[in-house]
Every structure is written in C-alpha cells, then in structure tokens.
Design an enzyme around this catalytic site. Structure first.
Site, short mmCIF file in Angstrom:
data_model
loop_
_atom_site.label_atom_id
_atom_site.label_comp_id
_atom_site.label_asym_id
_atom_site.label_seq_id
_atom_site.Cartn_x
_atom_site.Cartn_y
_atom_site.Cartn_z
N THR A 148 0.91 -1.14 0.01
CA THR A 148 0.01 0.06 0.15
C THR A 148 0.94 1.18 -0.26
OG1 THR A 148 -1.98 1.20 1.04
CG2 THR A 148 -0.19 0.09 2.53
N HIS A 150 1.08 -10.54 14.98
CA HIS A 150 1.96 -11.16 15.66
C HIS A 150 1.55 -12.44 16.12
CE1 HIS A 150 5.75 -10.62 17.93
NE2 HIS A 150 5.38 -9.36 18.35
#
Length: 438
Positions: A354, A411
């Site tokens: 992006t 994570h």
C-alpha cells in the site's frame, strides 16, 4: 423486441449487487457495450454495459437498491420504438418535485438562479462555444470531471471526433499529473507539471449521508482485522538512490520496449516478492490452529479511488519477469480506476503493498488485509542528507533519496525476528539492486 437487462453475477460466490448509479435514463438511446449503470458487490465495483442497442424504456430499481443476481433491473426497447410514456418514467428528484407547476395562463416563472459557488464542484468545467458539441461517453466525462480536465483540450480518435477512454487516459498521462497513476512515485518530477487550476471547494452535506456499499464493506473488514489480529509494526529506512538513478537512466527505453511507464512500484514489488520467497512465514495465513504456507505469491496492490479503496491482485508474482510485473501492476491500477476489474482480480491475495507515501506520508501503519498475515506500507520518497562510510571507514555527508517502509504484521504468526529478517533482505535488495529489468 424488448430486451431484459439482468443483474449480473460477478463471481460464483456473489448472489446480489447494489445499483450504485444509472448512467442512462428512460428515453435515452444506448449502443451495444455502452456503459449503462454502475453496480457494487462484496468484491468489486463495475460498470455494466448494455447488452443491445436500443432505447432504455424502463428502470425497475433506483440507485442504492440491492438486487439479487439474474433479476430484471431494466428494459431496453427497439431503437425505432416510441419513447416511454410518462407513467413509466422514474420520478423526478425531490428537489425538482417541490417546484410547483405554473397554473394555466400564468406567466412563465423566472429561470432558476445559477448555482452558488459552493455547488460548483458538481458542474462540469466549461468549454469553448465551438466545442460544445463534443462527443464522449459518460465514462469519459466522469474521468474528466474527476481530474478537472476540459474535454475541449482532448483530441478524439473515435468516429466523428468522439473522445474515447483511451484518448482521455492518454491526455492525462501526457499531463503528468500525480492523480493519473496512483502507483507513481511520490518523488518530485524532473519536469515541472503543467499548472492546474485549484479544485473548487467540496460541498459538505448538512445531513448524515448513508455509506456506499464499498465504504460499508471496507469499514466492516477493517474492524474485523483489528479485532482478530494483534498488529505489530517494523519500520525501515531504505536508501533508494541506486534505484532512482537506474530508473532515470532506463525509463525512456523501458517504455518504448514494453509500452508501460517505469515507476518505482515494480522495483519495490520485485524486492518484496524475493524476500517473501526467502521468508515464507510472511506470506502465510493462519487457519484455525494451523499455518497455511502459500505455494505462490499473490501480490495485492492497494489502489486509492475517489469512492474508496480496492486491492487488485497480481497472481503468481514470483513467476513473472520484471516487465510483466510492471505491466500487470499498471493495467490492474488502470482497470481499478475505470471499474473494469473482474471479481477474480480482487481476491485471494497473500501479501499486500500500500502506497501511503503517494500523499506525502513519511510512513503509515496499515491494517492487515485479512486473511493475510502482513502488509507493507510505502512511505514518501524524499531527498535528505545521510552519512556514508567508505571502505576505509571515512564518513561523509551526501544527499540521498530515502524512503521509509513499514511492515504491519500479525503477531500471532510472525515474530519480530522474522519481520526483521524479511525487512533486512528487502532493504538489501533495493539498495544493492543488480537485476536486469528488461
């Protein structure tokens, strides 16, 4: 014989579509494949062409209505048929209906006053009197409005001088506006752009405005991603001077050979694809208590649109040559802007890029595009002083082209060490670029 226009099925899993905008009104003539309306689905916004030539005699559903696939949404009659009766014509907007009709024999009411300056944003730019008969499609006129282009300045290559989509896109490309290519680098251009008049002030609605179908889907998916994935971020600064010089030296020849502009995006994409191959956990997805290691890199390229955000996908990016990667990215971005993407071109990505730096951001902290496990945000490319150390350990200050990159990661799946290894490899590839670009 009348022809039914059906709500199309834009993909196997798509069972409904929302009518975003009618590009024609009852009584208008339409040609085969001329854009008739715009629809919005869970996966893509698209223009729907007319299946036949004729006269649009009936519209059965208004804008904003969600309709099941294969439902008749309009009727197109024979071109020689009579115009639709007033009873079948759609009702006028409320603003027009509130104006009372004059009584018989009453004096004709004065013409309405011209729109106030705040309403000028919705008015198409004026053109010289000798070009008011310009022929163009609704798509061309919409592109012109979005980019503040007077169609009088565009040379048409179609029949009787008609301006085609290719004509307006070619004009925008020559104008070198940053709005033309959403994947273009944010570095200052070598040649100053043609000065453009400032955009008119945007009209701010006084009442709440319902979200579009695309905006509602974006909102839902962003909340879902933040809810299910513990986001962490790793930011690296990359010296892009080598890439900048290489692009400057080779871009003219590259465009002549391959028919596509050489931007910085394919360099970044190629470096990311290479690092993903070396650290496949960054290209993986979590499925329940299992990890899905994807066999290929399906690279999502986030494209900002005037009406939202969409992520077309470069399939099997690891198997593409540099020219093919550059061409595919440019073509997908162009089709995204003109609502020509197919459903299978906007789903199934395994990693996303992006470009928030397009708008001057130092770096962004992006939200992961589920079910991916990572997303890479590209910051603005800027010149700044940097300390360089030679082989003998001597330091010097030099002007370098620097760029921040931020890896957003899930994570649950990716540890900080894995992110660091991926970003180090990505940085090394760009700073020491030694690949042929074709």
């Amino acid at each position: 014989m009348p022809t039914d226009v059906l709500m199309p099925q834009m993909g196997e899993s798509i069972m409904e579509g929302t009518i975003a905008k009618w590009l024609k009104k009852p009584g208008d003539a339409v040609e085969v494949d001329e854009p008739l309306l715009e629809i919005s689905t869970d996966k893509v916004d698209a223009e729907i062409p007319s299946p036949v030539a004729g006269i649009l005699t009936e519209i059965r559903f208004a804008e904003g209505v969600t309709v099941d696939v294969n439902t008749v949404i309009a009727i197109i009659g024979d071109a020689n048929a009579a115009a639709p009766s007033p009873a079948k014509a759609p009702p006028q907007p409320a603003a027009d209906a509130s104006i009372p009709a004059p009584a018989p024999g009453a004096a004709k009411p004065p013409s309405p006053a011209p729109p106030a300056p705040q309403q000028a944003a919705a008015v198409e730019p004026a053109v010289p009197a000798d070009r008011r008969g310009i022929r163009s499609s609704p798509l061309v006129r919409r592109i012109a409005r979005e980019h503040h282009v007077e169609l009088a300045r565009v040379t048409g290559s179609g029949s009787a001088g008609r301006i085609t989509k290719d004509d307006i896109l070619a004009y925008l490309s020559k104008r070198s506006s940053p709005e033309v290519d959403l994947l273009q680098s944010s570095a200052p251009p070598q040649v100053p752009p043609v000065p453009q008049a400032p955009a008119p002030p945007q009209v701010v609605p006084a009442e709440p405005v319902p979200m579009t179908r695309m905006r509602a889907i974006i909102a839902e998916r962003m909340v879902e991603s933040k809810r299910i994935a513990p986001h962490a971020y790793s930011v690296y600064k990359v010296d892009m001077t080598r890439i900048v010089r290489l692009r400057e030296r080779l871009r003219d020849g590259f465009e002549q050979r391959h028919g596509v502009k050489l931007t910085y995006m394919p360099f970044i994409a190629a470096a990311a694809v290479q690092a993903l191959g070396r650290f496949p956990i960054v290209n993986a997805s979590l499925e329940g208590a299992s990890i899905r290691y994807h066999q290929g890199v399906h690279l999502g390229i986030a494209v900002a649109l005037e009406w939202g955000l969409i992520v077309p996908v470069v399939r099997d990016a690891q198997a593409r040559s540099f020219p093919d990667l550059a061409r595919t990215i440019a073509e997908l971005a162009a089709r995204a802007r003109t609502k020509k993407l197919q459903p299978d071109e906007v789903g199934g990505s395994t990693f996303t890029l992006t470009n928030s730096g397009l708008f001057g951001d130092e770096f962004g902290t992006p939200i992961i595009n589920q079910p991916e496990s990572a997303i890479l945000a590209i910051g603005a490319l800027k010149k700044e002083p940097a300390v360089l150390t030679d082989a003998e350990g001597n330091d010097a200050i030099a002007i370098r082209s620097m760029q921040h990159f931020c890896l957003g990661l899930d994570h649950r799946l990716i540890d900080g060490a894995d992110a660091g290894k991926f970003m180090t490899d990505f940085k090394k590839t760009l700073e020491g670029w030694d690949r042929e670009i074709g």
